[in-house]
Enzyme design. Sequence first.
Site, PDB file in Angstrom:
ATOM      1  N   ARG B 133     -13.710   3.224 -18.671  1.00 30.40           N
ATOM      2  CA  ARG B 133     -12.297   2.830 -18.766  1.00 30.40           C
ATOM      3  C   ARG B 133     -11.916   2.235 -20.108  1.00 30.40           C
ATOM      4  NH1 ARG B 133     -13.865   1.759 -13.405  1.00 30.40           N
ATOM      5  NH2 ARG B 133     -12.872   3.230 -11.982  1.00 30.40           N
ATOM      6  N   GLY B 194     -20.518  -2.167  -5.614  1.00 29.11           N
ATOM      7  CA  GLY B 194     -20.157  -2.777  -4.338  1.00 29.11           C
ATOM      8  C   GLY B 194     -20.495  -1.924  -3.134  1.00 29.11           C
ATOM      9  N   GLU B 195     -20.740  -0.654  -3.344  1.00 29.40           N
ATOM     10  CA  GLU B 195     -21.143   0.219  -2.235  1.00 29.40           C
ATOM     11  C   GLU B 195     -22.663   0.306  -2.129  1.00 29.40           C
ATOM     12  OE1 GLU B 195     -18.129   0.954  -3.958  1.00 29.40           O
ATOM     13  OE2 GLU B 195     -17.426   0.096  -2.080  1.00 29.40           O
ATOM     14  N   TRP B 244     -15.762  -4.763 -11.253  1.00 34.45           N
ATOM     15  CA  TRP B 244     -15.805  -3.463 -11.941  1.00 34.45           C
ATOM     16  C   TRP B 244     -14.593  -3.133 -12.793  1.00 34.45           C
ATOM     17  CZ3 TRP B 244     -12.561   0.558  -9.846  1.00 34.45           C
ATOM     18  CH2 TRP B 244     -12.063   0.353  -8.571  1.00 34.45           C
ATOM     19  N   ASN B 262     -14.993  -5.516  -2.889  1.00 35.58           N
ATOM     20  CA  ASN B 262     -15.252  -5.664  -1.466  1.00 35.58           C
ATOM     21  C   ASN B 262     -16.593  -6.350  -1.201  1.00 35.58           C
ATOM     22  OD1 ASN B 262     -15.957  -2.713  -2.430  1.00 35.58           O
ATOM     23  ND2 ASN B 262     -17.482  -3.277  -0.912  1.00 35.58           N
ATOM     24  N   ASP B 304     -12.493  -2.102   2.485  1.00 36.30           N
ATOM     25  CA  ASP B 304     -12.771  -1.627   1.121  1.00 36.30           C
ATOM     26  C   ASP B 304     -11.581  -1.886   0.206  1.00 36.30           C
ATOM     27  OD1 ASP B 304     -14.308  -0.565  -0.921  1.00 36.30           O
ATOM     28  OD2 ASP B 304     -13.586   1.467  -0.595  1.00 36.30           O
ATOM     29  N   ARG B 331      -4.663  -3.823  -3.954  1.00 34.51           N
ATOM     30  CA  ARG B 331      -5.060  -2.639  -3.185  1.00 34.51           C
ATOM     31  C   ARG B 331      -4.706  -2.805  -1.699  1.00 34.51           C
ATOM     32  NH1 ARG B 331     -10.865   0.138  -4.473  1.00 34.51           N
ATOM     33  NH2 ARG B 331     -11.210   1.320  -2.550  1.00 34.51           N
ATOM     34  N   TRP B 477      -2.252   8.828  -8.905  1.00 31.26           N
ATOM     35  CA  TRP B 477      -3.491   8.224  -9.405  1.00 31.26           C
ATOM     36  C   TRP B 477      -3.399   7.873 -10.887  1.00 31.26           C
ATOM     37  CZ3 TRP B 477      -7.939   6.429  -7.252  1.00 31.26           C
ATOM     38  CH2 TRP B 477      -8.154   6.707  -5.910  1.00 31.26           C
TER      39      TRP B 477
END
Lengths: 197, 572
Positions: B133, B194-195, B244, B262, B304, B331, B477
């Site tokens: 990013r 986070g996942e 992130w 999350n 999430d 979010r 998006w």
Amino acid sequence: MTERDGCRVWNMKWRRRRMVGGGLALAAGLATGLAPGARAEDPSEMPPQPGDRLVFLTGPKKGTAIKPDDLPLGGPQAQAYPASPEGVLREGSRLNLLIVARFDPAQLAPETLARATDGVVAYSGVCTHQACPVNAWSDEQKMAVCSCHGSTYDLRDGAKLVFGPAPHALAALPLKRADDVLVVADKFTRHVGGEMM
Amino acid sequence: MRGLLSGTCLAALLAAGLVGAAHSADYAPVTDSRLDNPEPENWLMTRGTYKGWSYSPLDQINTSNVRNLVPVWSVATGVDSGHEAPPIVNNGVMFVSTPYAQVMALDAASGDLLWRYKRKLPEGFSALHNTNRGVALYGDKVYLAGLDAVLVALDARTGKVVWETKVGDWKDGYYMTMAPLVVKGKILVGVAGGEFGVRGFVEAFDAETGKSAWKTYSIPAPGEPGSDTWQKPDTWKTGGASTWMTGNYDVASNTVYWGTGNGSPWFGDQRPGDNLYTSSTLALDGDSGKLIGHFQYQQNEDWDWDAMNAPMLVDFQHNGTTIPGLLTPQRNGYLYWLEREPNGGIKYLNAVAYVPQNVFKSIDATTGRPVIDMDHKPGTGKMAQFCPGLWGGKDWPYESYSPKTGMVYIPANENHCNKFEGKVEERVPGQWWTGVAVPDFHFSVDTKAGFYGEIKTYDVNTGAPGWRQLYSRSMMWGSLLTTGGNLVFGGGTNDREFRAYNASTGEELWHFKTNSGIIAPPSSFAVNGVQYIAVQSGYGVDAAFQEQLLSELVGWQADVPQGGVVWVFAVR
């Protein structure tokens, strides 16, 4: 050094690298199932070799050699690493991650059946899209799924891609049974790993 | 043959960074004062300024002439996947980062390639999102958060590596995608994962040496304040709260504001307690990194709904008083007005749902704590639907604030939901560990809805909604950019369009169909008195995954072409 000389030297290096680092390594990789760039000196990093046993990565039998009856009939897949006959677990490279599942042999496509033993099939557990582990399972489809971007593979039919962004099937790993446990019968059928990485 | 040889020579020189050396004398080092007050013609950090407005004061391109905007140069990045970095520009030199941890330095006016750095990722490496990013600039260096959780400092003139520092272990699930944040000689980074059951942190490194200066975890260890919100032993070790996205920085109070993600795994009943500081905004001391304040948007997270985007630093009117504020569309579907307190605290003021949301019954007017409708809170073995779905009212793409209009512009999505239940799963380091498999997400949309993606706007002082732009056959998006020319620029739709709107009225004034879908933030800069608008077009990651699901649900085209291109536009 003139610019022209510099280019000539660079081109020669490039040609040499292509032959040794690319061409020969690639040829060797294809012959041994070794992904391009993989290091073969360390046995823990070597790709699965004929005679290797398959060892559970997770679950109550983690670390033990897999017997066909250990696997639930019809899936889901178990994650595994190959282990050499001397007991070296080949977990040094993520590219050696395997998935193993057991099906009714009558459900397996002919080519898949030929690589299976006792209805058990094994594939690279590395998604051909971006190299993520194919560690999820679709109960609805009875297929293995990559958790990163959802690429879905039919393990009963050569792990062909049925959904998602991956470009092609997972590499298959032919199996046989020896002393009641699963053993690698041959090398990976194709290149292992993701695109672009 | 001669022509081919020339091309090869050029490629060799580029690889060696020799062409870039020609610009050495011209490169303007980036200082603290320049970062505090960037020149209008430069775009020195990912959101333009420390306040995070995604706003350029340049006004040469404006509502009266934007119809004459044309591409003046473009360049292929050579890679696929989701391009999510804005072109960063310093005195005529553009730095563009791409998926797979690549940086290209370009002449911002001509598009000539100066140098290229492409990180070699470790064998067997994988990441959930292969994106990047943006780079950070400081002194004569360019800082890249490597996908493999290694921070890299490059020589801005040549692209050669000056130093590398390992930030996290990718085999344990850490990876990095955000643009680093420069604060007074230190390079601040956060981590994704986070996942995968990581424990999030923000870490600062000395800009010259790469040596770690401080590291602040986003989950307290036992005995630290907030540790009692992790009631089950050891859950804090793998509790998520990844970091992130890039933070914002209040220069006056020396406070860094950084968002967290999350909880891990996704199901709160597996980690009882409020789980500080998941889904929160952290306030960190700019020198020491000490945690001096926080605000948690939802406790014991299940949906999430990361709170990864740092709030924008916006001063607004509240009860007749100008408040040093934080403004953030989350979010979770709510737009929050918060106060920056002098001691670093974050005080809740107000929130409104900017998309329909069925999880919060209400929000406590004093604390900002939501009352949860348990019918819409999934659990282990407990199926529940919630709207908006896990991609939220908005995901990471940046909202924008324009001081000219006093409005916030939100790239939003609605009419979508998820429905899932959790399982207890064994954690394998570096592997997906959420408690629910991707095929069991049960993503759905209201097939009778008239739209899905949108731009929503609000007056930051009154809270009154302004104009909306609805997309009937696409999700949204794309990050937004506002400008002094009273324009809003953004892509974000599956039709590959890049658009300009009148910031006051929402009227679409210009559009251009690019090579791919645009999910990257636009930026604006000027060279030799000419204003440019720049953006990368390169669809991928979650936008592409969601588009594939929508192709099955409502028949949208699954194949949005991929492959990155940097586009630069000017009025001709």
